[in-house]
Design an enzyme around this catalytic site. Sequence first.
Site, short mmCIF file in Angstrom:
data_model
loop_
_atom_site.label_atom_id
_atom_site.label_comp_id
_atom_site.label_asym_id
_atom_site.label_seq_id
_atom_site.Cartn_x
_atom_site.Cartn_y
_atom_site.Cartn_z
N ALA A 137 33.91 -28.05 42.58
CA ALA A 137 35.27 -27.67 43.15
C ALA A 137 36.40 -28.09 42.15
O ALA A 137 37.70 -27.50 42.43
CB ALA A 137 35.24 -28.38 44.68
N HIS B 2 23.26 -10.86 34.77
CA HIS B 2 24.66 -11.15 34.14
C HIS B 2 24.58 -11.84 32.92
O HIS B 2 24.72 -12.89 32.76
CB HIS B 2 25.44 -12.22 35.40
CG HIS B 2 26.77 -12.66 34.87
ND1 HIS B 2 27.80 -11.87 34.79
CD2 HIS B 2 27.12 -13.71 34.53
CE1 HIS B 2 29.02 -12.26 34.39
NE2 HIS B 2 28.48 -13.68 34.17
N GLN C 138 19.98 -28.80 44.86
CA GLN C 138 20.81 -28.08 45.56
C GLN C 138 20.46 -27.05 46.68
O GLN C 138 20.73 -26.82 47.85
CB GLN C 138 22.34 -27.30 44.93
CG GLN C 138 23.03 -28.36 44.32
CD GLN C 138 24.24 -27.76 43.36
OE1 GLN C 138 24.38 -26.65 43.52
NE2 GLN C 138 25.08 -28.69 42.85
N ARG D 65 34.80 -5.27 36.45
CA ARG D 65 35.25 -4.94 34.97
C ARG D 65 34.96 -3.45 34.59
O ARG D 65 35.85 -2.84 34.05
CB ARG D 65 34.68 -6.00 34.02
CG ARG D 65 34.81 -7.45 33.84
CD ARG D 65 33.97 -8.33 33.36
NE ARG D 65 34.55 -9.57 32.99
CZ ARG D 65 33.93 -10.69 32.98
NH1 ARG D 65 32.43 -10.70 32.73
NH2 ARG D 65 34.47 -11.67 32.61
N GLY E 68 36.62 -27.72 38.91
CA GLY E 68 36.45 -27.18 37.85
C GLY E 68 37.56 -25.85 37.67
O GLY E 68 38.16 -25.94 38.56
N ARG F 262 29.67 -21.68 29.13
CA ARG F 262 29.03 -21.61 27.89
C ARG F 262 30.61 -21.77 26.82
O ARG F 262 31.64 -21.45 27.36
CB ARG F 262 28.62 -20.27 27.40
CG ARG F 262 29.46 -18.97 27.49
CD ARG F 262 28.49 -17.77 27.05
NE ARG F 262 28.96 -16.49 27.82
CZ ARG F 262 29.00 -15.29 27.33
NH1 ARG F 262 28.15 -15.39 26.05
NH2 ARG F 262 29.59 -14.60 27.50
N ASN G 128 22.01 -26.28 32.70
CA ASN G 128 22.30 -26.02 34.43
C ASN G 128 21.11 -25.63 35.45
O ASN G 128 21.28 -26.13 36.46
CB ASN G 128 23.07 -24.78 34.20
CG ASN G 128 24.80 -24.94 33.66
OD1 ASN G 128 24.81 -26.18 33.52
ND2 ASN G 128 25.30 -24.22 33.21
N ASN H 101 26.53 -20.20 35.79
CA ASN H 101 25.52 -19.44 34.91
C ASN H 101 24.35 -20.32 34.35
O ASN H 101 24.34 -21.59 34.28
CB ASN H 101 26.44 -19.19 33.73
CG ASN H 101 26.94 -17.67 33.94
OD1 ASN H 101 26.62 -16.78 34.43
ND2 ASN H 101 28.26 -17.74 33.28
N ASP I 16 31.57 -8.30 36.78
CA ASP I 16 30.85 -7.23 35.85
C ASP I 16 31.18 -5.85 36.60
O ASP I 16 31.89 -4.78 35.84
CB ASP I 16 29.51 -7.43 35.60
CG ASP I 16 28.99 -8.77 35.35
OD1 ASP I 16 29.54 -9.14 34.07
OD2 ASP I 16 28.30 -9.31 36.08
#
Length: 329
Positions: A12, A187, A112, A162, A14, A92, A105, A131, A159
């Site tokens: 949160a 993804h 979690q 986009r 970030g 990344r 990651n 990711n 995506d």
Amino acid sequence: MNSPVKVAVTGAAGQIGYSLLFRIASGALLGPDTPVELRLLEITPALKALEGVVMELDDCAFPTLAKVEIGDDATKVFDGVNHALLVGARPRGPGMERGDLLEANGGIFAPQGKALNDVAADDIRVTVTGNPANTNALIAMSNAPDIPTERFSALTRLDHNRAISQLAAKLGVPVTEIRRMTIWGNHSATQYPDLFHAEVSGQNAAEAVGDQEWLANTFIPTVAKRGAAIIEARGASSAASAASATIDHARTWVEGTAEGDWVSMAVRSDGSYGVPEGLVSSFPVTVKDGRWEIVQGLEIDEFSRGKIDASVAELDEERKAVTELGLLG
Ligand code: NAD
Ligand code: LMR
């Protein structure tokens, strides 16, 4: 006013969190009549920064924000949550592929998943943005045996958005004219944005474009490599657009898809379209009454088959890698 819905957000403090929290708190996820209780998870060193973000949330005096709780213990933060937006993970940098983040990651999502399994509300819905999103969702799901697998998903809506935006720009039409866009697979750079089933003002999108060269050599790579282009330009990975897509994804899951339209979501494959069962892969889905269904019966030609298979093969490799890392429950 309805009673508050508990929405957990990880990572949160970030970049994505900084866009996402304010949109959720202002009602963009659940609407103006549903108060939200935010449950924010961070690692211990980021809690101080998160306290600052909470001060800013307070200062907005959002009518729909009922309460904010923060912490570094997933079992406490996830207690009773109805939505979990799992964003917290390392992004990344230039020159990396998203799969390079698997080891760093992947380890976040097993504990979690276990914590959600133990303490989340019965109607929990989980959206993984961090990711490599598809395989992180697989890890969380496999560590949460008591939560129905259809409650886990990963984000390919960015995506999808986009792809809509690129197509609209190519044809000079508003984005609202485009329906039935599909992202298939991972993804990642292997994803397959599919124009053969999309529609522009009711016309088949591939036919409307009428330019296979553009479709294969401009459209697909532009969408698939957009994340890298943003990292290159911004020096940091996409954040506001990722937050916006995370809201779109979770809101569609609540509200449903529009009549005659569908969206892209990465969900557990039931074997549809030859995608091996159990992989978390992106499909065209419709959503009704809070439940998604993979759109069935689309004809997949040889070009599309090759693209879907390549992305799914990568997901299979990722599954093997996390199995070897002991991350699947
Ligand atoms: P960021 O580095 O700015 O923020 C990540 C936050 O996660 C940090 O504050 C960090 O402290 C926190 N964190 C790390 N481990 C954690 C844990 N175990 N529990 C809770 N919090 C933890 O990164 P960002 O730009 O916000 O991106 C977050 C993730 O989202 C990255 O993995 C990025 O690649 C991914 N992303 C995905 C999409 C998508 O479309 N799926 C789009 C953009 C970014
Ligand atoms: C994106 O698509 O923008 C994110 O997944 C970040 C990245 O690493 O590309």
